[in-house]
Design an enzyme around this catalytic site. Structure first.
Site, PDB file in Angstrom:
ATOM      1  N   ARG A 125       0.835  -1.198   0.000  1.00 50.47           N
ATOM      2  CA  ARG A 125       0.000   0.000   0.000  1.00 50.47           C
ATOM      3  C   ARG A 125       0.874   1.254   0.000  1.00 50.47           C
ATOM      4  O   ARG A 125       1.950   1.281   0.577  1.00 50.47           O
ATOM      5  CB  ARG A 125      -0.911   0.020   1.230  1.00 50.47           C
ATOM      6  CG  ARG A 125      -2.101  -0.930   1.113  1.00 50.47           C
ATOM      7  CD  ARG A 125      -3.027  -0.827   2.312  1.00 50.47           C
ATOM      8  NE  ARG A 125      -2.353  -1.234   3.522  1.00 50.47           N
ATOM      9  CZ  ARG A 125      -1.856  -0.414   4.428  1.00 50.47           C
ATOM     10  NH1 ARG A 125      -1.991   0.894   4.303  1.00 50.47           N
ATOM     11  NH2 ARG A 125      -1.245  -0.876   5.483  1.00 50.47           N
ATOM     12  N   TYR A 169      -1.585  -3.443  -6.892  1.00 47.08           N
ATOM     13  CA  TYR A 169      -1.303  -4.320  -5.753  1.00 47.08           C
ATOM     14  C   TYR A 169      -2.256  -4.133  -4.572  1.00 47.08           C
ATOM     15  O   TYR A 169      -2.512  -3.010  -4.128  1.00 47.08           O
ATOM     16  CB  TYR A 169       0.139  -4.086  -5.265  1.00 47.08           C
ATOM     17  CG  TYR A 169       0.649  -5.246  -4.431  1.00 47.08           C
ATOM     18  CD1 TYR A 169       1.250  -6.340  -5.042  1.00 47.08           C
ATOM     19  CD2 TYR A 169       0.485  -5.262  -3.053  1.00 47.08           C
ATOM     20  CE1 TYR A 169       1.683  -7.419  -4.285  1.00 47.08           C
ATOM     21  CE2 TYR A 169       0.923  -6.341  -2.291  1.00 47.08           C
ATOM     22  CZ  TYR A 169       1.525  -7.412  -2.915  1.00 47.08           C
ATOM     23  OH  TYR A 169       1.954  -8.478  -2.166  1.00 47.08           O
ATOM     24  N   LYS A 224      -9.567  -2.120   1.730  1.00 51.06           N
ATOM     25  CA  LYS A 224      -9.293  -0.981   2.614  1.00 51.06           C
ATOM     26  C   LYS A 224     -10.065   0.265   2.185  1.00 51.06           C
ATOM     27  O   LYS A 224     -10.531   1.038   3.004  1.00 51.06           O
ATOM     28  CB  LYS A 224      -7.786  -0.701   2.667  1.00 51.06           C
ATOM     29  CG  LYS A 224      -6.970  -1.884   3.212  1.00 51.06           C
ATOM     30  CD  LYS A 224      -7.434  -2.249   4.594  1.00 51.06           C
ATOM     31  CE  LYS A 224      -7.128  -3.654   5.038  1.00 51.06           C
ATOM     32  NZ  LYS A 224      -5.787  -3.998   5.371  1.00 51.06           N
ATOM     33  N   HIS A 250     -10.631  -2.449  11.412  1.00 52.26           N
ATOM     34  CA  HIS A 250      -9.530  -3.282  10.910  1.00 52.26           C
ATOM     35  C   HIS A 250      -9.307  -4.418  11.922  1.00 52.26           C
ATOM     36  O   HIS A 250      -8.333  -4.414  12.668  1.00 52.26           O
ATOM     37  CB  HIS A 250      -8.285  -2.404  10.775  1.00 52.26           C
ATOM     38  CG  HIS A 250      -7.152  -3.031  10.030  1.00 52.26           C
ATOM     39  ND1 HIS A 250      -5.853  -2.628  10.182  1.00 52.26           N
ATOM     40  CD2 HIS A 250      -7.113  -4.030   9.119  1.00 52.26           C
ATOM     41  CE1 HIS A 250      -5.058  -3.352   9.400  1.00 52.26           C
ATOM     42  NE2 HIS A 250      -5.802  -4.210   8.749  1.00 52.26           N
ATOM     43  N   SER A 290      -1.386  -3.498  10.338  1.00 54.72           N
ATOM     44  CA  SER A 290      -1.021  -4.359   9.215  1.00 54.72           C
ATOM     45  C   SER A 290       0.233  -5.177   9.540  1.00 54.72           C
ATOM     46  O   SER A 290       1.200  -4.639  10.085  1.00 54.72           O
ATOM     47  CB  SER A 290      -0.762  -3.503   7.984  1.00 54.72           C
ATOM     48  OG  SER A 290      -1.928  -2.770   7.685  1.00 54.72           O
ATOM     49  N   CYS A 320       0.684  -7.431  11.758  1.00 54.47           N
ATOM     50  CA  CYS A 320       0.948  -7.576  13.194  1.00 54.47           C
ATOM     51  C   CYS A 320       0.185  -8.744  13.806  1.00 54.47           C
ATOM     52  O   CYS A 320      -0.023  -8.792  15.014  1.00 54.47           O
ATOM     53  CB  CYS A 320       0.630  -6.288  13.925  1.00 54.47           C
ATOM     54  SG  CYS A 320       1.808  -4.979  13.550  1.00 54.47           S
ATOM     55  N   ASP A 324      -9.356  -9.766   8.740  1.00 52.78           N
ATOM     56  CA  ASP A 324      -8.847  -8.408   8.478  1.00 52.78           C
ATOM     57  C   ASP A 324      -9.840  -7.287   8.788  1.00 52.78           C
ATOM     58  O   ASP A 324      -9.438  -6.243   9.264  1.00 52.78           O
ATOM     59  CB  ASP A 324      -8.410  -8.311   7.005  1.00 52.78           C
ATOM     60  CG  ASP A 324      -7.471  -7.143   6.743  1.00 52.78           C
ATOM     61  OD1 ASP A 324      -6.507  -6.978   7.508  1.00 52.78           O
ATOM     62  OD2 ASP A 324      -7.706  -6.390   5.783  1.00 52.78           O
ATOM     63  N   ARG A 353       2.060 -12.023  -0.678  1.00 48.33           N
ATOM     64  CA  ARG A 353       0.753 -12.393  -0.108  1.00 48.33           C
ATOM     65  C   ARG A 353       0.113 -13.556  -0.857  1.00 48.33           C
ATOM     66  O   ARG A 353       0.451 -13.847  -2.000  1.00 48.33           O
ATOM     67  CB  ARG A 353      -0.180 -11.190  -0.155  1.00 48.33           C
ATOM     68  CG  ARG A 353       0.349 -10.024   0.693  1.00 48.33           C
ATOM     69  CD  ARG A 353      -0.703  -9.362   1.485  1.00 48.33           C
ATOM     70  NE  ARG A 353      -0.130  -8.383   2.404  1.00 48.33           N
ATOM     71  CZ  ARG A 353      -0.641  -8.105   3.596  1.00 48.33           C
ATOM     72  NH1 ARG A 353      -1.721  -8.716   4.018  1.00 48.33           N
ATOM     73  NH2 ARG A 353      -0.082  -7.208   4.376  1.00 48.33           N
TER      74      ARG A 353
HETATM   75  P1  GTP Z   1      -2.404  -7.618   7.377  1.00 48.49           P
HETATM   76  O1  GTP Z   1      -2.916  -8.643   6.428  1.00 48.49           O
HETATM   77  O2  GTP Z   1      -1.326  -6.761   6.793  1.00 48.49           O
HETATM   78  O3  GTP Z   1      -3.488  -6.779   7.976  1.00 48.49           O
HETATM   79  O4  GTP Z   1      -1.593  -8.399   8.535  1.00 48.49           O
HETATM   80  P2  GTP Z   1      -2.043  -9.292   9.786  1.00 48.49           P
HETATM   81  O5  GTP Z   1      -2.351  -8.410  10.946  1.00 48.49           O
HETATM   82  O6  GTP Z   1      -3.070 -10.255   9.386  1.00 48.49           O
HETATM   83  O7  GTP Z   1      -0.671 -10.036  10.149  1.00 48.49           O
HETATM   84  P3  GTP Z   1      -0.266 -11.588   9.993  1.00 48.49           P
HETATM   85  O8  GTP Z   1      -1.092 -12.481  10.859  1.00 48.49           O
HETATM   86  O9  GTP Z   1      -0.191 -11.898   8.557  1.00 48.49           O
HETATM   87  O10 GTP Z   1       1.200 -11.577  10.614  1.00 48.49           O
HETATM   88  C1  GTP Z   1       2.240 -10.827  10.072  1.00 48.49           C
HETATM   89  C2  GTP Z   1       3.566 -11.230  10.629  1.00 48.49           C
HETATM   90  O11 GTP Z   1       3.547 -11.276  12.058  1.00 48.49           O
HETATM   91  C3  GTP Z   1       4.006 -12.612  10.154  1.00 48.49           C
HETATM   92  O12 GTP Z   1       5.352 -12.547   9.778  1.00 48.49           O
HETATM   93  C4  GTP Z   1       3.832 -13.473  11.372  1.00 48.49           C
HETATM   94  O13 GTP Z   1       4.747 -14.535  11.386  1.00 48.49           O
HETATM   95  C5  GTP Z   1       4.065 -12.511  12.533  1.00 48.49           C
HETATM   96  N1  GTP Z   1       3.299 -12.936  13.729  1.00 48.49           N
HETATM   97  C6  GTP Z   1       1.980 -13.199  13.785  1.00 48.49           C
HETATM   98  N2  GTP Z   1       1.612 -13.616  15.030  1.00 48.49           N
HETATM   99  C7  GTP Z   1       2.746 -13.617  15.769  1.00 48.49           C
HETATM  100  C8  GTP Z   1       3.019 -13.952  17.136  1.00 48.49           C
HETATM  101  O14 GTP Z   1       2.159 -14.343  17.916  1.00 48.49           O
HETATM  102  N3  GTP Z   1       4.323 -13.806  17.538  1.00 48.49           N
HETATM  103  C9  GTP Z   1       5.301 -13.369  16.690  1.00 48.49           C
HETATM  104  N4  GTP Z   1       6.538 -13.256  17.169  1.00 48.49           N
HETATM  105  N5  GTP Z   1       5.073 -13.065  15.399  1.00 48.49           N
HETATM  106  C10 GTP Z   1       3.815 -13.174  14.938  1.00 48.49           C
HETATM  107  C1  SPV Z   2      -3.003  -4.412   5.263  1.00 43.59           C
HETATM  108  O1  SPV Z   2      -2.029  -3.767   4.827  1.00 43.59           O
HETATM  109  O2  SPV Z   2      -3.529  -4.155   6.374  1.00 43.59           O
HETATM  110  C2  SPV Z   2      -3.553  -5.522   4.474  1.00 43.59           C
HETATM  111  C3  SPV Z   2      -3.034  -5.744   3.125  1.00 43.59           C
HETATM  112  O3  SPV Z   2      -4.434  -6.212   4.944  1.00 43.59           O
HETATM  113  S1  SPV Z   2      -3.758  -4.687   1.955  1.00 43.59           S
HETATM  114  O4  SPV Z   2      -4.940  -5.351   1.417  1.00 43.59           O
HETATM  115  O5  SPV Z   2      -2.785  -4.476   0.879  1.00 43.59           O
HETATM  116  O6  SPV Z   2      -4.155  -3.455   2.553  1.00 43.59           O
HETATM  117 MN    MN Z   3      -4.981  -5.572   7.060  1.00 45.79          MN
END
Ligand code: GTP
Ligand code: SPV
Ligand code: MN
Length: 615
Positions: free
Chosen positions: A86, A228, A237, A257, A279, A281, A304, A396
């Site tokens: 983004r 993207y 979003k 979110h 994001s 996290c 999400d 992704r």
């Molecule tokens: P968006 O799709 O961008 O909104 O992201 P999200 O909030 O869904 O994050 P996602 O679950 O994809 O995690 C992103 C990163 O955080 C990955 O590299 C995971 O491995 C890491 N991660 C997720 N949960 C944990 C956790 O409990 N501990 C640690 N250390 N890392 C984590």
């Molecule tokens: C985020 O960045 O929080 C996402 C990926 O979930 S995107 O759809 O590119 O915004």
């Molecule tokens: Mn997101």
């Protein structure tokens, strides 16, 4: 009659057959005039159409079909290196006044921006097909369901939208002859002039020309130059957060979110939870986590976005407006997220991961050995031990939600599910404890408003810098953040406060040097268990200046090899760190001027007092 005029009449005929919505027909006509596409295609959302577009992209070099036995129905795409995440700097909220967009959004005068965009969009689809994508966010018969129409020149967007939303004929039928829709105009910004060869990932490589623009007055979206993720899949979003947050404020609900999950205790009681983390996290990971604690079952409803409204009984009900996961690939492994790995076993689009020679994919920390030799996300030869990463950090997968092995049976329930707890969180290497329960709703809103996190690769900016990301909505709120805080506080007047969810703040990302203090992933079930016990009124807590923390022994650490010192550090009140935190929050709050609700100022003052009395 000239050939062009003839084609036009035919197309128009075709269009009137598809819908009788005059507003939609007129808008498509206007966009055709402006963007000058070679063809118009009305998407019906069928499997046949999806397959045809995937094959078209294979021929164009946009897609590589993966091995039919290893990854049935799966494709790999590689984006342009300028187009990998983004673009927050290029994202605008063009409300009538700058004040309405507030200090956290980029703003431009709507009339001026519209002129600028018209300049960019003029002729931008020459040589390309304009796809009309009717889509619904939310189950079609949900009271919260919204219809959007995305006009795009990207077949990649079409097939992703089919996974991520309820797309095609049903959405168009729901719209009907007189229904309202949210117009979402998208172009990759790469016209194909006479005989120009197309490239695998067309986009506008000049980042300064990319524009992701929202017009709150007319509730419309214009996106130019990027193909993207959230820049281009406009249901996500742009519509389901930025535009929906505006509608939600007006109509008295919340567009957030947040992931949605259900947790069932060994006693068979089910709790629904929402969690807002910035994001990259941990939302997708928590949303489909495999609890390590015996007897607990977790199910996923969304990873999400959550749309939340007050139900007839006064409780908050959440729906997931999406139908797919657009999840971060790197780090997804059998150990961290086995359910995501199963969800991407078939019918999945992978973007910017490594291609294995046998026609499968790979990414960093996938938990399987890398190929001796593969093709990296930039299309270059890549070998294991290479100092370059093979997958982009924001690579992704796009996978249908229904393929998640732990999808909750109620995940597409039109009424949604009643929420018992809301979690906020972020990447905080220090100070913020593993889990902290808010004293009450106002304190919970305060914790959400003050949330901070280290930045990640999900957006194009420097990663790893601490920034305030209130409610994980910093890049996604369609209006003044101070008014958004007020909207949250107002819920105590819209319903009985006893019916509101409990609020918690969690932090899986505490560090000691380079080492994580908390194992995370499935072990997070221990924290969720304590949260459920707090909901039940059985879990023990100690009241501290920052909130209610698990009492000694209250967090179930059975069978976990966690050093006592680490456990103590994870649950301690770092008074000095928090004093620094309050100063930082005060500086942040100053941005909002008189739009900062007095209640939050009051919360900050009280926190400061509690911290000072404690020492
Ligand atoms: P968006 O799709 O961008 O909104 O992201 P999200 O909030 O869904 O994050 P996602 O679950 O994809 O995690 C992103 C990163 O955080 C990955 O590299 C995971 O491995 C890491 N991660 C997720 N949960 C944990 C956790 O409990 N501990 C640690 N250390 N890392 C984590
Ligand atoms: C985020 O960045 O929080 C996402 C990926 O979930 S995107 O759809 O590119 O915004
Ligand atoms: Mn997101």
């Amino acid at each position: 009659m000239g050939v062009l005029a003839f084609l036009f009449v035919r197309k128009r005929k075709n269009r009137t057959m598809v819908t009788s919505n005059a507003k939609l027909l007129a808008w498509v006509e206007d966009v055709v005039q402006l963007c000058q596409p070679a063809r118009v295609h009305w998407c019906d959302g069928t499997q046949e159409e999806y397959d045809r577009l995937c094959n078209l992209m294979v021929s164009a070099g946009t897609f590589t079909a993966l091995d039919k036995n290893l990854r049935p129905g799966c494709f790999l795409a590689r984006s342009h290196p300028s187009d990998v995440a983004r673009v927050e700097d290029r994202t605008y909220i063009c409300s009538a006044s700058k004040e309405e967009a507030g200090p956290t959004n980029n703003w431009a005068d709507p009339a001026e921006m519209k002129e600028k965009l018209k300049g960019l969009f003029r002729g931008c689809m020459v040589g390309r097909t304009l796809y009309v994508i009717p889509f619904a966010m939310g189950p079609l018969d949900s009271p919260l369901c919204k219809i959007g129409i995305e006009l795009t020149d990207s077949p990649y967007v079409v097939v992703n939208m089919r996974i991520m939303t309820r797309m095609g004929r049903a959405a168009l039928e729901k719209l009907g002859a007189n229904g309202e829709f949210i117009p979402c105009l998208h172009s990759v910004g790469a016209p194909l002039h006479n005989g120009n060869h197309d490239v695998p990932w067309p986009c506008e490589p000049d980042v300064s020309k990319k524009h992701i623009v929202h017009f709150p007055e007319e509730l419309s979206i214009w996106s130019y130059g990027s193909g993207y993720g959230g820049n281009a899949l406009l249901g996500k979003k742009c519509l389901a957060l930025r535009i929906a947050s505006l509608a939600a404020r007006k109509e008295g609900w919340l567009a957030e979110h947040m992931l949605i999950l259900s947790l069932t205790s060994p006693q068979g009681k089910t709790y629904y939870l929402c969690a807002a983390f910035p994001s990259a996290c941990g939302k997708t990971n928590l949303a489909m986590m495999q609890p390590t604690l015996p007897g607990w079952t977790l199910r996923c409803l969304g990873d999400d976005i959550a749309w939340i409204r007050i139900g007839k009984d006064g409780r908050l009900y959440a729906i997931n407006p999406e139908t797919g996961f657009f999840g971060v690939a790197p780090g997804t492994s059998q150990k961290s997220n086995p359910n995501a790995l199963k969800a991407v076993a078939r019918n999945t689009i992978f973007t910017n991961v490594v291609l294995r020679p046998e026609g499968d994919i790979w990414w960093e920390e996938m938990g399987v050995p890398p190929p001796a030799k593969g093709i990296d996300w930039e299309g270059k030869e890549w070998f294991s031990g290479n100092c370059r990463k093979g997958a982009h950090a924001n690579a992704r997968f796009t996978a249908p939600a229904a393929q998640c092995p732990v999808i909750d049976p109620k995940w597409d329930n039109p009424e949604g599910v009643p929420i018992s707890a809301i979690l906020f969180g972020g990447r905080r290497p220090s100070t913020i404890p593993l889990v902290n329960e808010a004293f009450d709703w106002e304190h919970g809103v305060f914790l959400g408003s003050a949330a901070g996190s280290e930045t990640t690769a999900a957006a194009i900016h420097q990663a790893g810098v601490l920034r305030r990301d209130p409610f994980a909505m910093l890049p996604f709120c369609g209006y003044h953040m101070g008014d958004y805080f007020a909207h949250w506080l107002l819920l105590t007047q819209r319903t009985d406060r006893a019916k509101l969810p409990k609020v918690f703040f969690v932090n899986w990302f505490r560090k000691s040097g380079d080492r994580w203090l908390w194992p995370g992933f499935g072990e997070n079930s221990r924290v969720l268990k304590w949260i459920c016990e707090r909901i039940e009124g059985t879990g023990h807590a100690v009241e501290t200046p920052i909130g209610n923390l698990p009492a000694p022994g209250a967090l179930d650490l059975t069978g976990l090899d966690l050093p006592a010192n680490d456990a103590a550090e994870l649950l301690a009140v770092d008074t000095e760190g928090w004093k620094k935190e309050t100063r930082d929050i005060a500086g942040y709050y100053a941005k909002f001027g008189d739009r900062l609700p007095a209640t939050l100022e009051d919360q900050l003052r009280k926190l400061d007092q509690r911290l000072n009395t404690a020492t």
